[in-house]
Design an enzyme around this catalytic site. Structure first.
Site, mmCIF file in Angstrom:
data_model
loop_
_atom_site.group_PDB
_atom_site.id
_atom_site.type_symbol
_atom_site.label_atom_id
_atom_site.label_comp_id
_atom_site.label_asym_id
_atom_site.label_seq_id
_atom_site.Cartn_x
_atom_site.Cartn_y
_atom_site.Cartn_z
ATOM 1 N N LYS A 251 -5.961 2.649 19.246
ATOM 2 C CA LYS A 251 -5.143 2.066 20.299
ATOM 3 C C LYS A 251 -4.097 3.008 21.078
ATOM 4 O O LYS A 251 -2.880 3.203 20.313
ATOM 5 C CB LYS A 251 -4.232 0.760 19.881
ATOM 6 C CG LYS A 251 -4.030 -0.166 20.993
ATOM 7 C CD LYS A 251 -3.522 0.177 22.137
ATOM 8 C CE LYS A 251 -1.985 0.275 22.061
ATOM 9 N NZ LYS A 251 -1.137 0.851 23.196
ATOM 10 N N GLU B 17 5.400 7.694 12.143
ATOM 11 C CA GLU B 17 6.042 8.876 12.742
ATOM 12 C C GLU B 17 6.839 8.554 13.960
ATOM 13 O O GLU B 17 6.073 8.203 15.091
ATOM 14 C CB GLU B 17 4.974 9.846 13.534
ATOM 15 C CG GLU B 17 4.045 10.564 12.177
ATOM 16 C CD GLU B 17 4.790 11.515 11.421
ATOM 17 O OE1 GLU B 17 5.686 11.956 11.603
ATOM 18 O OE2 GLU B 17 4.260 11.846 10.263
ATOM 19 N N CYS C 292 9.091 14.490 20.322
ATOM 20 C CA CYS C 292 9.860 13.640 19.130
ATOM 21 C C CYS C 292 10.898 14.654 18.445
ATOM 22 O O CYS C 292 11.921 14.249 18.248
ATOM 23 C CB CYS C 292 8.856 13.021 18.145
ATOM 24 S SG CYS C 292 7.696 14.231 17.695
ATOM 25 N N GLU D 296 18.081 9.118 21.086
ATOM 26 C CA GLU D 296 16.944 9.739 21.782
ATOM 27 C C GLU D 296 16.609 9.456 23.386
ATOM 28 O O GLU D 296 16.680 8.255 23.535
ATOM 29 C CB GLU D 296 15.840 9.427 20.919
ATOM 30 C CG GLU D 296 14.353 10.403 21.351
ATOM 31 C CD GLU D 296 13.277 9.807 20.568
ATOM 32 O OE1 GLU D 296 13.086 8.495 20.438
ATOM 33 O OE2 GLU D 296 12.431 10.810 20.064
HETATM 34 P P1 NAD Z 1 6.413 3.304 21.931
HETATM 35 O O1 NAD Z 1 6.782 2.756 20.795
HETATM 36 O O2 NAD Z 1 6.815 2.532 23.066
HETATM 37 O O3 NAD Z 1 4.639 2.973 21.959
HETATM 38 C C1 NAD Z 1 3.991 3.680 21.055
HETATM 39 C C2 NAD Z 1 2.614 2.966 20.961
HETATM 40 O O4 NAD Z 1 2.892 1.598 20.362
HETATM 41 C C3 NAD Z 1 2.149 2.624 22.447
HETATM 42 O O5 NAD Z 1 0.477 3.039 21.967
HETATM 43 C C4 NAD Z 1 2.307 1.178 22.668
HETATM 44 O O6 NAD Z 1 1.354 0.461 23.395
HETATM 45 C C5 NAD Z 1 2.159 0.339 21.226
HETATM 46 N N1 NAD Z 1 2.949 -0.629 20.681
HETATM 47 C C6 NAD Z 1 3.958 -0.976 21.662
HETATM 48 N N2 NAD Z 1 4.638 -2.226 20.992
HETATM 49 C C7 NAD Z 1 3.746 -2.523 19.988
HETATM 50 C C8 NAD Z 1 3.751 -3.653 19.116
HETATM 51 N N3 NAD Z 1 4.518 -4.685 19.012
HETATM 52 N N4 NAD Z 1 2.740 -3.247 18.164
HETATM 53 C C9 NAD Z 1 1.865 -2.450 18.081
HETATM 54 N N5 NAD Z 1 1.874 -1.288 18.897
HETATM 55 C C10 NAD Z 1 2.609 -1.472 19.756
HETATM 56 O O7 NAD Z 1 6.620 4.761 22.185
HETATM 57 P P2 NAD Z 1 6.185 5.704 23.342
HETATM 58 O O8 NAD Z 1 7.177 5.503 24.368
HETATM 59 O O9 NAD Z 1 4.749 5.761 23.405
HETATM 60 O O10 NAD Z 1 6.404 7.276 22.536
HETATM 61 C C11 NAD Z 1 7.591 7.751 22.688
HETATM 62 C C12 NAD Z 1 8.165 7.801 20.937
HETATM 63 O O11 NAD Z 1 7.313 8.049 20.148
HETATM 64 C C13 NAD Z 1 9.564 8.500 20.805
HETATM 65 O O12 NAD Z 1 10.444 7.761 20.230
HETATM 66 C C14 NAD Z 1 9.119 9.455 20.195
HETATM 67 O O13 NAD Z 1 10.061 10.298 19.559
HETATM 68 C C15 NAD Z 1 7.896 9.132 19.435
HETATM 69 N N6 NAD Z 1 7.008 9.977 18.888
HETATM 70 C C16 NAD Z 1 7.028 10.557 17.601
HETATM 71 C C17 NAD Z 1 6.203 11.441 16.982
HETATM 72 C C18 NAD Z 1 6.371 12.104 15.587
HETATM 73 O O14 NAD Z 1 5.335 12.560 15.506
HETATM 74 N N7 NAD Z 1 7.344 11.579 14.943
HETATM 75 C C19 NAD Z 1 5.308 12.201 17.806
HETATM 76 C C20 NAD Z 1 5.352 11.847 19.258
HETATM 77 C C21 NAD Z 1 6.028 10.802 19.761
#
Ligand code: NAD
Length: 491
Positions: free
Chosen positions: A177, A252, A286, A385
């Site tokens: 997803k 992550e 991230c 962040e």
């Molecule tokens: P997000 O948490 O908003 O969304 C991530 C994913 O989760 C999306 O696909 C979203 O549709 C899904 N999602 C949202 N609500 C959900 C739920 N209730 N249940 C299951 N899935 C759900 O994050 P984002 O805005 O897409 O990405 C940014 C974040 O990701 C930042 O905090 C960044 O630091 C982190 N990030 C971490 C890494 C790492 O390797 N540690 C890498 C890239 C991004």
């Protein structure tokens, strides 16, 4: 651009017929209507993955046979490199050279895990020495089962590859997803999987929103493993959902990574790596080193050069030659970044560079490279962040103070330290609470090395052999070898 979900090896319309608007963040134009899957589609995808795992060939194949598919996927990604990179730019906004780098890394990731799949054959079992000669024990590794993988928008195809490649190498089947903000290349991966003849149900891709498609995936009883990359807030929900069936969960999550610059550093090199650590991918990284600590004697000089260089970064559409900073991925993220800058300012930060919308753009989500100074450690901008091109800078007097300040965070994804004194770099690297430490650089990432965080930055590690372990479980097989009866109940 794909208009259907990829389920059981075929292209399917979402059962409820919904669509997601895909917006080019540089122009704000709607460029595509992607399929919006819901719980019913997740059900179909999980069912296909379950069947492929329980009765299909995939988990039972040799690692070498699975590697053939992974290598084909890597090759196809490379063949389509330019087209995929262009889609990535239009979907996410990043400059084209960065997108090309990401696509190459994605291909490299499939290639790397093909190698690890082959190694699984070379080491099919491990003998465990026991303290009792009547028994022999060996350990085998088996795929966990159906992996539900959820990815963010900042490196659309690369984040997908970091999960799908090791999961497939391990013998798991997958429901992916991807982020609703950047669904295009995840669906292209479905096409690539189909072109390589991957058996049906091994990889299923359901685009859709978090609540409509992500959450049902995390709660699905037929999913054995959840691998999530995204924000801490969503990661917490994923962990709670996974707790219901005690699923194996790896996370992550976000970061607020420190970069400590000692006074003996070369100022030009320090500024170059500070900028690479926060302006690459518009700071939507991230591991971005968004908290910079500069030793007092060079603070003014480094800051002045940073402000000057940040002001010269070429901002524009990622497709334009020479662009080094593109737009923020979406209107929502753009508003969040501006609000964070404003909150930092009202809590006492000084804006030394940028601080708002980039000048000269009447459309697109462009934010000027921003440098904030003069804030306390309690300031929102220093603590949280921001996920945009915003770097916070403070000075320090002693090594101990720098380490204490750097560790004063609920996050622990990455950290960087710069000094000509390598013994000091090593000492500080050991003292910092983070899963990824860079010495005299910031951000270079290698598929071979583990990736993941301490504290609220996550659980588990991706990449390298650690990434493969995420999708394997360990079984001990113990045999009783003695001719003597056991003789406990029956004497
Ligand atoms: P997000 O948490 O908003 O969304 C991530 C994913 O989760 C999306 O696909 C979203 O549709 C899904 N999602 C949202 N609500 C959900 C739920 N209730 N249940 C299951 N899935 C759900 O994050 P984002 O805005 O897409 O990405 C940014 C974040 O990701 C930042 O905090 C960044 O630091 C982190 N990030 C971490 C890494 C790492 O390797 N540690 C890498 C890239 C991004």
């Amino acid at each position: 651009m794909q208009t259907h979900l990829f389920i059981n090896g075929a292209w399917e319309s979402p059962l409820r017929g919904g669509t997601l608007e895909v917006i080019d963040p540089a122009t704000e134009a709607v460029i595509h209507q992607a399929p919006a899957g819901t719980a019913e589609d997740i059900d179909r995808a999980v069912s296909a993955a379950r069947t492929a795992f329980d009765t299909g060939p995939w988990p039972k194949m040799s690692g070498a046979d699975r590697a053939v598919y992974l290598r084909k996927i890597a090759r196809k990604i490379t063949e389509k490199r330019e087209a995929l990179a262009l889609l990535e730019v239009r979907d996410n906004g990043k400059p084209l050279p960065e997108a090309l780098w990401d696509i190459d890394d994605a291909a490299g990731c499939f290639e790397f895990y093909a190698g690890l799949a082959e190694e699984l054959d070379a080491n099919p079992e491990e003998i465990v020495p026991l303290g009792d000669a009547r028994f022999a024990s060996k350990v085998v590794q088996e795929p966990i089962g159906v992996a539900g993988t959820i990815t963010p928008w900042n490196y659309p195809l690369l984040m997908v590859s970091w999960k799908v490649a090791p999961a497939l190498a391990a013998g798991c089947t997958v429901v992916l997803k991807p982020s609703e903000l950047t669904p295009l290349n995840a669906l292209e991966l479905g096409l690539i999987a189909q072109e390589t003849g991957l058996p049906p149900g091994v990889l299923n891709i359901v685009t859709g929103t978090g609540p409509d498609a992500g959450e049902p995936l995390t709660r699905h009883p037929d999913v054995d493993k959840l691998a999530f990359t995204g924000s801490v807030a969503t990661g917490r929900k994923v962990m709670i959902a996974g707790a219901q069936d005690i699923k194996n969960v790896s996370l992550e999550l976000g970061g607020k990574s420190p970069f400590i610059v000692f006074a003996d550093s070369d100022i030009e090199q320090a500024v170059e790596w500070i900028m690479f650590g926060i302006f690459w991918n518009q700071g939507q990284v991230c591991s971005a080193t968004s908290r910079v600590l500069i030793e007092a004697p060079v603070y003014d000089a480094v800051l002045a050069r940073l402000v000057e260089a940040a002001g010269k970064i070429r901002i524009g559409n990622g497709l334009d030659d020479g662009t080094l900073l593109g737009p923020i991925v979406s209107r929502g993220q753009y508003d969040k970044v501006l609000a964070a800058i404003e909150r930092g300012r009202t809590e006492g930060a000084t804006i030394a560079a940028g601080g708002g919308r980039a000048e000269g753009f009447d459309r697109g989500y462009f934010i000027a490279p921003t440098v904030l100074t003069g804030m306390s450690e309690d300031n929102y901008a220093w603590r949280e962040e921001i996920f945009g091109p915003v770097v916070c800078v403070r000075s320090f007097e002693t090594e101990d103070e720098a380490v204490r300040s750097a560790n004063n965070s609920r996050f622990g994804l990455a950290a960087a330290v710069m000094s000509k004194d390598l013994a000091r770099c090593e000492r500080v690297a050991r003292a910092l609470q983070a899963g990824i430490l860079w010495i005299n650089c910031s951000q270079p990432t290698f598929t071979e090395a583990p990736w993941g965080g301490y504290k609220q930055s996550g659980i588990g590690r991706e990449l390298g052999r650690w990434g493969l372990s995420n999708y394997l479980q360990t079984k001990q097989i113990t045999s009783y070898l003695s001719d003597e009866p056991w003789g406990w109940y029956i004497k």
